[in-house]
Design an enzyme around this catalytic site. Structure first.
Site, PDB file in Angstrom:
ATOM      1  N   LYS A 101       0.887  -1.168   0.000  1.00  0.00           N
ATOM      2  CA  LYS A 101       0.000   0.000   0.000  1.00  0.00           C
ATOM      3  C   LYS A 101       0.918   1.208   0.000  1.00  0.00           C
ATOM      4  O   LYS A 101       1.546   1.525   1.019  1.00  0.00           O
ATOM      5  CB  LYS A 101      -0.908   0.007   1.239  1.00  0.00           C
ATOM      6  CG  LYS A 101      -1.723   1.295   1.355  1.00  0.00           C
ATOM      7  CD  LYS A 101      -2.571   1.366   2.600  1.00  0.00           C
ATOM      8  CE  LYS A 101      -3.089   2.776   2.803  1.00  0.00           C
ATOM      9  NZ  LYS A 101      -3.968   2.911   3.968  1.00  0.00           N
ATOM     10  N   ALA A 189      -9.549   5.351   3.206  1.00  0.00           N
ATOM     11  CA  ALA A 189      -9.413   6.517   4.098  1.00  0.00           C
ATOM     12  C   ALA A 189     -10.668   7.391   4.126  1.00  0.00           C
ATOM     13  O   ALA A 189     -11.325   7.604   3.111  1.00  0.00           O
ATOM     14  CB  ALA A 189      -8.220   7.382   3.733  1.00  0.00           C
ATOM     15  N   GLY A 190     -10.928   7.877   5.315  1.00  0.00           N
ATOM     16  CA  GLY A 190     -11.977   8.872   5.501  1.00  0.00           C
ATOM     17  C   GLY A 190     -13.345   8.319   5.849  1.00  0.00           C
ATOM     18  O   GLY A 190     -14.267   9.080   6.130  1.00  0.00           O
ATOM     19  N   ASN A 211      -9.840   1.766   8.872  1.00  0.00           N
ATOM     20  CA  ASN A 211      -9.188   1.426  10.135  1.00  0.00           C
ATOM     21  C   ASN A 211      -9.821   2.179  11.296  1.00  0.00           C
ATOM     22  O   ASN A 211     -10.525   1.617  12.137  1.00  0.00           O
ATOM     23  CB  ASN A 211      -7.685   1.720  10.038  1.00  0.00           C
ATOM     24  CG  ASN A 211      -6.875   1.191  11.209  1.00  0.00           C
ATOM     25  OD1 ASN A 211      -5.675   1.040  11.114  1.00  0.00           O
ATOM     26  ND2 ASN A 211      -7.490   0.874  12.337  1.00  0.00           N
TER      27      ASN A 211
END
Lengths: 264, 66
Positions: A101, A189-190, A211
């Site tokens: 990643k 993300a986000g 996460n």
């Protein structure tokens, strides 16, 4: 009737789940393990840091191996090409995978990926045999150039890392989906809520990576279950092809044979 | 000689030391990977990697990631 679906494939490896989950920020190692299990994720993200500054790497590694998930190492925290390439090479040696990643940041305020450095690092890593999963912005042209370099998978952001704001620009994400129909796309993300993951899947993204949304929830295990269900729901919604939106109301119950029908 | 080890100055008693010896001396625990001056050094090359004064060595191991 079950919807027909193909399993997700990442660089030739078939996965059983469309949810990727991070291993950071959980209140305890046991909650991390329980949350990963509850999420049904088939891929777990990890990283590398200096020994002695965090809990022992060997102990953490034993825990992660217990999950029996595929490992996706990241280059989190890198701000230039050299750092990211070196960290990727170190990850490959420790985690024994060509997957990386690729996270290469350009701004400390919103942790926005640096698109120019990202392209350069991607070029170097692909030439070195890596299978790159770039964390990128939702910029179509950058995404196209990453694909031209050989990326089979792209991971545009939904919102800045750790904000939980959801998909800030669904239009951009939809355009990327439409313009890159043969590329595996994850929103990374986000995300903050299961509905955010559902929305990403409904517009045709192949998977989501998250996460903080789970790790920092009041009940991470329950939130992991929520995301697992949302990803499945969103995928079903995408496969089923939504009805067209209409501007005017239209009754779903037939009016033919309606008693007391009054004609104007 | 002095080197930088994980961001800290480290004074070594000798100027003749290879990377494997340094890692053993510093108690490196598996699994780990190492870089010198921001360049990855594969484990297979650590024995033959002679350190120089001022080298910056990074010893990294797995941690949580997102």
């Amino acid at each position: 009737m079950a919807l027909l679906d193909k399993p997700l494939t990442i660089y030739g490896k078939t996965l059983s789940s469309r949810l990727f989950i991070g291993s950071a920020l959980y209140p305890s190692p046991q909650v991390m393990l329980d949350s990963i299990e509850a999420s049904n994720a088939s891929v777990v993200t990890v990283s590398l840091r200096r020994q002695g500054t965090v809990e022992a790497g060997a102990d953490f590694w034993q825990l992660i191996k217990q999950t029996k998930r595929d490992i996706l190492p990241n280059t989190a925290g890198c701000y230039n090409v050299k750092e990211a390439v070196t960290l990727a090479q170190m990850c490959r040696e420790v985690f024994q995978t060509n997957w990386i990643k690729l996270e290469l940041l350009g701004d400390e305020y919103n942790l926005q990926p640096d698109p120019i450095a990202l392209l350069e690092a991607t070029r170097i890593l692909i030439a070195d045999g890596f299978e790159v999963l770039p964390y990128c912005t939702d910029d179509l042209v950058i995404c196209q150039k990453l694909v031209e370099l050989g990326c089979e998978v792209l991971m545009p952001w939904g919102a800045p890392i750790g904000t939980g704001k959801g998909l800030l620009n669904p239009y951009n994400l939809k355009v990327i989906r439409e313009r890159l129909p043969n590329t595996t796309l994850l929103v990374d993300a986000g995300l903050g809520l299961p509905s955010h993951a559902c929305q990403a899947m409904e517009i045709g993204y192949d998977a989501v990576l998250l996460n903080s949304a789970v790790a920092q929830a009041g009940d991470p295990v329950m939130m992991a279950k929520g995301f697992a269900a949302a990803v499945a729901a969103g995928r079903a919604g995408y496969l089923a092809q939504a009805m067209p939106e209409k501007e005017l109301a239209k009754p779903s119950t037939p009016t033919l044979g309606m008693p007391f029908w009054h004609q104007n | 000689m002095n080197i930088i080890f994980n961001g800290q100055v480290l004074t070594l008693a000798t100027s003749e030391i290879n990377l494997t010896q340094l890692l053993q001396q510093q108690g490196a625990q598996e699994p780990f990977a190492v870089a010198v001056n921001q360049t990855f050094v594969p484990r297979s090359q650590c024995d033959g990697y002679q350190l120089q004064a001022g080298d910056s060595v990074e010893l990294l191991s797995p941690i949580q990631g997102g």
